[in-house]
Write an enzyme that holds these catalytic residues in place. Structure first.
Site, PDB file in Angstrom:
ATOM      1  N   ASP A  35      -8.218   8.313  -5.479  1.00  0.00           N
ATOM      2  CA  ASP A  35      -7.499   9.123  -4.401  1.00  0.00           C
ATOM      3  C   ASP A  35      -7.316   9.998  -4.363  1.00  0.00           C
ATOM      4  OD1 ASP A  35      -7.378   6.059  -3.601  1.00  0.00           O
ATOM      5  OD2 ASP A  35      -6.969   6.213  -6.170  1.00  0.00           O
ATOM      6  N   HIS A  63      -3.116   2.123  -7.834  1.00  0.00           N
ATOM      7  CA  HIS A  63      -3.971   1.949  -7.525  1.00  0.00           C
ATOM      8  C   HIS A  63      -4.505   0.852  -6.048  1.00  0.00           C
ATOM      9  CE1 HIS A  63      -8.401   3.566  -6.690  1.00  0.00           C
ATOM     10  NE2 HIS A  63      -8.322   1.972  -6.417  1.00  0.00           N
TER      11      HIS A  63
END
Length: 206
Positions: A35, A63
């Site tokens: 990410d 996440h």
């Protein structure tokens, strides 16, 4: 060193740490580098520079879709000068809207392909930084054990923080100013992690 990648990565990492009490909790981490890399790339494309010219983005929290990619402390190198991300991008609506909401699932849907190669590179980046450290003045994002002493995040969660790594040890980068917008996003992803943790630990009787 234990790196957990499979989702729900943060909570799986916490369970692993609790099931292996002889291993120090600071030896466990979960992957939010994928990410982090995506956020750098999105900013870089918006500014027309290589991703290597973007530093200090932060992935806060889980996440999952509640994660918060934060660029309030990000710098973009444009023609040799480091410019705050908001000044470089010049589009606050995008930075507080699509930039945050377009995460991994949206990328996979748009490409109609798996992001396995990007994930593999992120794992390599994560482990390389643990081994070699992060440059002075720069930090990366890792899901690590919260002791309850950083940014008001409750103890006993695996939460993604900005970290600086030196001598194969990470240190959470404390003291960054947090505005109200960021605070609300950070609290929302923490609340999801608390719910995940409590559900998982009750089911497993840990």
């Amino acid at each position: 060193v234990v790196l957990v990648v499979g989702n729900p990565a943060n909570t799986n990492c916490l369970i692993a740490a609790k099931c292996a009490p002889s291993i120090p909790k600071e030896n466990f981490s979960c992957l939010t580098r994928l990410d982090h890399n995506r956020a750098r790339s999105q900013v870089a494309m918006r500014c027309g520079v290589p991703a290597t010219q973007v530093k200090n983005v932060i992935i806060w929290g889980n996440h999952s879709s509640t994660q918060y990619p934060d660029v309030h402390h990000c710098l973009v190198n444009i023609s040799g000068s480091e410019v705050p991300c908001y000044d470089a991008v010049k589009d606050d609506a995008w930075l507080q809207g699509d930039f945050i909401s377009q995460r991994g699932a949206a990328v996979i849907k748009a490409r109609k392909l798996s992001s396995a190669m990007s994930a593999a590179k992120a794992i390599c980046d994560h482990m390389r930084d643990i081994w070699s450290g992060t440059p002075e003045g720069e930090f990366t994002s890792m899901g690590v054990y919260s002791t309850g002493n950083s940014y008001g995040v409750q103890k006993d969660l695996i939460y993604s923080f900005p970290v600086h790594i030196k001598d194969k040890s990470f240190k959470i980068v404390d003291g960054l100013p947090i505005n109200d917008f960021s605070r609300s996003k950070m609290d929302a992803t923490a609340a999801e992690l608390i719910e995940e943790r409590d559900t998982a630990l009750a089911f497993l009787d840990l």
